[in-house]
Design a protein around this motif. Structure first.
Motif, PDB file in Angstrom:
ATOM      1  N   SER A  91      11.650 -10.542   7.532  1.00 42.43           N
ATOM      2  CA  SER A  91      11.545 -10.418   9.040  1.00 42.43           C
ATOM      3  C   SER A  91      12.370  -9.380   9.605  1.00 42.43           C
ATOM      4  CB  SER A  91      12.146 -11.894   9.728  1.00 42.43           C
ATOM      5  OG  SER A  91      13.478 -11.963   9.355  1.00 42.43           O
ATOM      6  N   VAL A  92      12.146  -8.906  10.792  1.00 42.85           N
ATOM      7  CA  VAL A  92      13.134  -7.829  11.470  1.00 42.85           C
ATOM      8  C   VAL A  92      13.207  -8.222  12.828  1.00 42.85           C
ATOM      9  CG1 VAL A  92      12.837  -5.574  12.403  1.00 42.85           C
ATOM     10  CG2 VAL A  92      12.294  -5.843   9.969  1.00 42.85           C
ATOM     11  N   ARG A  93      14.503  -8.251  13.411  1.00 41.84           N
ATOM     12  CA  ARG A  93      14.957  -8.394  14.670  1.00 41.84           C
ATOM     13  C   ARG A  93      15.388  -6.950  15.165  1.00 41.84           C
ATOM     14  NH1 ARG A  93      19.362 -12.711  13.962  1.00 41.84           N
ATOM     15  NH2 ARG A  93      19.335 -12.049  11.609  1.00 41.84           N
ATOM     16  N   ALA A  94      14.986  -6.757  16.342  1.00 40.26           N
ATOM     17  CA  ALA A  94      15.436  -5.221  16.854  1.00 40.26           C
ATOM     18  C   ALA A  94      15.627  -5.006  18.372  1.00 40.26           C
ATOM     19  CB  ALA A  94      14.335  -3.968  16.468  1.00 40.26           C
ATOM     20  N   TYR A  95      16.422  -4.268  18.698  1.00 38.77           N
ATOM     21  CA  TYR A  95      16.309  -3.843  20.171  1.00 38.77           C
ATOM     22  C   TYR A  95      16.135  -2.314  20.381  1.00 38.77           C
ATOM     23  CZ  TYR A  95      18.561  -2.352  24.534  1.00 38.77           C
ATOM     24  OH  TYR A  95      18.619  -1.787  25.602  1.00 38.77           O
ATOM     25  N   GLN A  96      15.528  -2.022  21.371  1.00 45.02           N
ATOM     26  CA  GLN A  96      15.419  -0.661  21.530  1.00 45.02           C
ATOM     27  C   GLN A  96      15.342  -0.478  23.235  1.00 45.02           C
ATOM     28  OE1 GLN A  96      15.768   3.024  21.278  1.00 45.02           O
ATOM     29  NE2 GLN A  96      14.549   2.364  19.526  1.00 45.02           N
ATOM     30  N   PRO A 112       9.586   0.549  20.229  1.00 47.51           N
ATOM     31  CA  PRO A 112       9.606   0.742  18.576  1.00 47.51           C
ATOM     32  C   PRO A 112       8.612   1.401  17.955  1.00 47.51           C
ATOM     33  CG  PRO A 112      10.603  -1.410  19.638  1.00 47.51           C
ATOM     34  CD  PRO A 112       9.586  -0.696  20.724  1.00 47.51           C
ATOM     35  N   GLY A 113       8.944   1.968  16.604  1.00 48.75           N
ATOM     36  CA  GLY A 113       7.936   2.649  15.975  1.00 48.75           C
ATOM     37  C   GLY A 113       6.965   1.928  15.584  1.00 48.75           C
ATOM     38  N   LEU A 114       7.399   0.494  15.146  1.00 50.46           N
ATOM     39  CA  LEU A 114       6.233  -0.309  14.465  1.00 50.46           C
ATOM     40  C   LEU A 114       5.172  -0.659  15.670  1.00 50.46           C
ATOM     41  CD1 LEU A 114       8.383  -2.685  12.095  1.00 50.46           C
ATOM     42  CD2 LEU A 114       6.770  -0.767  11.648  1.00 50.46           C
ATOM     43  N   LEU A 115       5.412  -0.442  16.903  1.00 47.30           N
ATOM     44  CA  LEU A 115       4.476  -0.980  18.127  1.00 47.30           C
ATOM     45  C   LEU A 115       4.033   0.309  18.661  1.00 47.30           C
ATOM     46  CD1 LEU A 115       6.797  -3.802  19.712  1.00 47.30           C
ATOM     47  CD2 LEU A 115       4.708  -3.926  17.908  1.00 47.30           C
ATOM     48  N   GLN A 116       4.216   1.521  17.987  1.00 46.29           N
ATOM     49  CA  GLN A 116       3.581   2.717  19.007  1.00 46.29           C
ATOM     50  C   GLN A 116       2.151   2.959  18.596  1.00 46.29           C
ATOM     51  OE1 GLN A 116       6.222   5.794  17.808  1.00 46.29           O
ATOM     52  NE2 GLN A 116       8.230   5.067  18.377  1.00 46.29           N
ATOM     53  N   CYS A 117       1.502   3.278  19.576  1.00 47.21           N
ATOM     54  CA  CYS A 117       0.162   3.967  19.391  1.00 47.21           C
ATOM     55  C   CYS A 117       0.181   5.487  19.169  1.00 47.21           C
ATOM     56  CB  CYS A 117      -0.624   3.755  20.500  1.00 47.21           C
ATOM     57  SG  CYS A 117      -0.268   4.894  21.990  1.00 47.21           S
ATOM     58  N   SER A 125      -0.923   8.397  19.990  1.00 48.82           N
ATOM     59  CA  SER A 125      -0.728   9.451  20.984  1.00 48.82           C
ATOM     60  C   SER A 125       0.852   9.338  21.428  1.00 48.82           C
ATOM     61  CB  SER A 125      -1.647   9.142  22.151  1.00 48.82           C
ATOM     62  OG  SER A 125      -1.471   7.946  23.101  1.00 48.82           O
ATOM     63  N   TYR A 126       1.331   8.169  21.621  1.00 51.36           N
ATOM     64  CA  TYR A 126       2.630   7.931  22.003  1.00 51.36           C
ATOM     65  C   TYR A 126       3.428   8.549  21.134  1.00 51.36           C
ATOM     66  CZ  TYR A 126       6.922   5.608  23.869  1.00 51.36           C
ATOM     67  OH  TYR A 126       8.213   5.113  24.290  1.00 51.36           O
ATOM     68  N   THR A 127       3.312   8.527  19.730  1.00 51.20           N
ATOM     69  CA  THR A 127       4.154   8.783  18.778  1.00 51.20           C
ATOM     70  C   THR A 127       4.109  10.347  18.588  1.00 51.20           C
ATOM     71  OG1 THR A 127       3.695   6.933  17.232  1.00 51.20           O
ATOM     72  CG2 THR A 127       4.358   9.032  16.203  1.00 51.20           C
ATOM     73  N   ARG A 128       2.861  11.011  18.855  1.00 48.91           N
ATOM     74  CA  ARG A 128       2.824  12.548  18.723  1.00 48.91           C
ATOM     75  C   ARG A 128       3.595  12.959  19.925  1.00 48.91           C
ATOM     76  NH1 ARG A 128      -0.426  14.720  15.373  1.00 48.91           N
ATOM     77  NH2 ARG A 128      -1.987  13.427  14.254  1.00 48.91           N
ATOM     78  N   ALA A 129       3.486  12.573  21.058  1.00 50.38           N
ATOM     79  CA  ALA A 129       4.230  12.734  22.302  1.00 50.38           C
ATOM     80  C   ALA A 129       5.800  12.758  22.217  1.00 50.38           C
ATOM     81  CB  ALA A 129       3.699  12.102  23.516  1.00 50.38           C
ATOM     82  N   LEU A 130       6.310  11.609  21.414  1.00 48.28           N
ATOM     83  CA  LEU A 130       7.536  11.316  21.287  1.00 48.28           C
ATOM     84  C   LEU A 130       8.187  12.267  20.387  1.00 48.28           C
ATOM     85  CD1 LEU A 130       9.835   9.340  22.085  1.00 48.28           C
ATOM     86  CD2 LEU A 130       9.297   8.115  20.031  1.00 48.28           C
ATOM     87  N   ILE A 131       7.231  12.710  19.400  1.00 49.39           N
ATOM     88  CA  ILE A 131       7.978  13.858  18.132  1.00 49.39           C
ATOM     89  C   ILE A 131       8.140  15.041  18.929  1.00 49.39           C
ATOM     90  CG2 ILE A 131       7.158  15.021  16.220  1.00 49.39           C
ATOM     91  CD1 ILE A 131       5.947  12.202  15.228  1.00 49.39           C
ATOM     92  N   ARG A 132       6.892  15.562  19.890  1.00 48.76           N
ATOM     93  CA  ARG A 132       7.247  16.745  20.366  1.00 48.76           C
ATOM     94  C   ARG A 132       8.379  16.933  21.347  1.00 48.76           C
ATOM     95  NH1 ARG A 132       1.313  16.038  21.037  1.00 48.76           N
ATOM     96  NH2 ARG A 132       1.565  15.171  22.992  1.00 48.76           N
ATOM     97  N   ASP A 133       8.709  15.866  21.867  1.00 51.68           N
ATOM     98  CA  ASP A 133       9.863  15.655  22.855  1.00 51.68           C
ATOM     99  C   ASP A 133      10.956  15.915  22.129  1.00 51.68           C
ATOM    100  OD1 ASP A 133       8.237  15.521  25.039  1.00 51.68           O
ATOM    101  OD2 ASP A 133       8.520  13.391  25.130  1.00 51.68           O
ATOM    102  N   ARG A 160       4.569   6.650   9.894  1.00 53.66           N
ATOM    103  CA  ARG A 160       4.664   5.617  10.875  1.00 53.66           C
ATOM    104  C   ARG A 160       3.355   4.406  10.952  1.00 53.66           C
ATOM    105  NH1 ARG A 160       7.928   7.135  16.093  1.00 53.66           N
ATOM    106  NH2 ARG A 160       9.086   7.522  14.002  1.00 53.66           N
ATOM    107  N   LYS A 161       2.059   4.999  10.672  1.00 55.09           N
ATOM    108  CA  LYS A 161       0.724   4.383  10.549  1.00 55.09           C
ATOM    109  C   LYS A 161       1.011   3.375   9.239  1.00 55.09           C
ATOM    110  CE  LYS A 161      -2.590   6.943  12.693  1.00 55.09           C
ATOM    111  NZ  LYS A 161      -3.899   7.693  12.765  1.00 55.09           N
ATOM    112  N   ALA A 162       1.614   3.954   8.212  1.00 55.29           N
ATOM    113  CA  ALA A 162       1.948   3.195   6.925  1.00 55.29           C
ATOM    114  C   ALA A 162       2.884   2.193   7.081  1.00 55.29           C
ATOM    115  CB  ALA A 162       2.458   4.161   5.827  1.00 55.29           C
ATOM    116  N   ARG A 163       4.075   2.280   8.025  1.00 57.22           N
ATOM    117  CA  ARG A 163       4.841   1.348   8.283  1.00 57.22           C
ATOM    118  C   ARG A 163       4.293   0.070   8.965  1.00 57.22           C
ATOM    119  NH1 ARG A 163       9.172   4.022  11.333  1.00 57.22           N
ATOM    120  NH2 ARG A 163       9.884   2.033  11.506  1.00 57.22           N
ATOM    121  N   GLN A 164       3.333   0.474  10.174  1.00 61.42           N
ATOM    122  CA  GLN A 164       2.790  -0.453  10.811  1.00 61.42           C
ATOM    123  C   GLN A 164       1.888  -1.268  10.130  1.00 61.42           C
ATOM    124  OE1 GLN A 164       1.079   1.981  13.881  1.00 61.42           O
ATOM    125  NE2 GLN A 164       2.886   2.528  14.981  1.00 61.42           N
TER     126      GLN A 164
END
Length: 282
Positions: free
Chosen positions: A108-113, A118-123, A125-133, A150-154
């Motif tokens: 189990s994982v408990r996390a605050y962001q 959080p990466g495990l919940l990103q789509c 397009s959001y991941t790509r935009a975030l990396i560019r920023d 990220r997809k492998a982790r998800q």
């Protein structure tokens, strides 16, 4: 791969046991270095998991500690298993392999962001935009590899024995237009989908609630299926990654997370807020 069987967690068990046996033998790191004719810093790096440890290192250290044959055989085998390759090793240049390994092994994982989804919940397009920023100089090939990782982790959320994930996200992460309105609309739809998974709990720390227990910054608490593997707190920063394993530290962050959950919207109200923000974007 069964949870708790990856090289990352094997290595954690190994170095923890080596440290325990050294202390039981009443030897300092400096004394061990003298006996093995190596630097004390090498022993320290082994015990903190910053470097790999070979089966020969293990034999030499255990000989200095006076360990019995059964213990030597067990830990030498653990050292061999800890040196095996894992699927995330190929991403070692772009991600903290230690964390990815812990996450893959976790029950189990408990996390605050606070600032981003959080990466495990990103789509994607959001991941790509975030990396560019965050990494404007990253080459397209690197961006693709980060998305692949990220997809492998998800995928952990969809296994037969899935990772249990409880996330608290600050409302700011829902309203920050990473990638623009269309990307955020897609991301909010992704949250609406994933929060329906039985192994995922999503709560939102709303603006209306004011301050909360985790305003110092994001953190992750990972719990493992075996009692041999105590919980660990992970704190990511731009300079280095911090792992807290002392029971007092884990207890402090667990208490903080419990307070945060109590202060945040419950899952139903959080889902409603996600939907409301999505409608505002539309």
């Amino acid at each position: 791969m069964p949870r708790g069987s990856s090289p990352t967690l094997r290595k954690r068990r190994l170095v923890s046991e080596l440290r325990r046996l050294r202390e039981a033998a009443d030897l300092t790191i400096e004394e061990v270095g003298e006996r093995l004719e190596c630097s004390a810093s090498k022993i320290s790096r082994i015990e903190t998991g910053r470097v790999g440890v070979t089966p020969r290192d293990v034999r030499d250290m255990l000989a200095a500690y006076g360990a019995d044959r059964a213990t030597v055989d067990e830990l030498v085998q653990l050292a061999r298993e800890a040196r095996r390759k894992a699927w995330w090793d190929e991403f070692g240049d772009i991600a903290p392999g230690r964390y990815v390994g812990y996450e893959a092994d976790a029950e189990s994982v408990r996390a605050y962001q606070g600032l981003m989804v959080p990466g495990l919940l990103q789509c994607e397009s959001y991941t790509r935009a975030l990396i560019r920023d965050v990494r404007p100089d990253a080459a397209p090939a690197e961006v693709d590899r980060r998305v692949e990782l990220r997809k492998a982790r998800q995928a952990l959320l969809l296994e037969d024995d899935p990772l249990r994930l409880h996330v608290v996200v600050d409302e700011a992460a829902l309203r920050r237009l990473v990638g623009g309105r269309e990307v955020m609309a897609e991301q909010l739809r992704r949250l609406d989908e994933v929060e329906k998974l039985p192994n995922v709990t999503l709560q939102v720390a709303s603006f209306e609630a004011g301050g909360h227990a985790a305003m110092d910054g994001p953190f992750v608490i990972l719990a493992f299926p075996e009692q041999l593997d105590p919980d660990v707190v992970y704190i990511e920063s731009t300079r280095s990654d911090v792992y807290l394993e002392q029971p007092s530290d884990v207890a402090r962050y667990s208490h903080m997370f419990a307070r945060l959950c109590a202060e945040s919207l419950d899952p139903a109200a959080s889902s409603a807020l996600v939907g409301r923000v999505a409608r505002e974007l539309a």
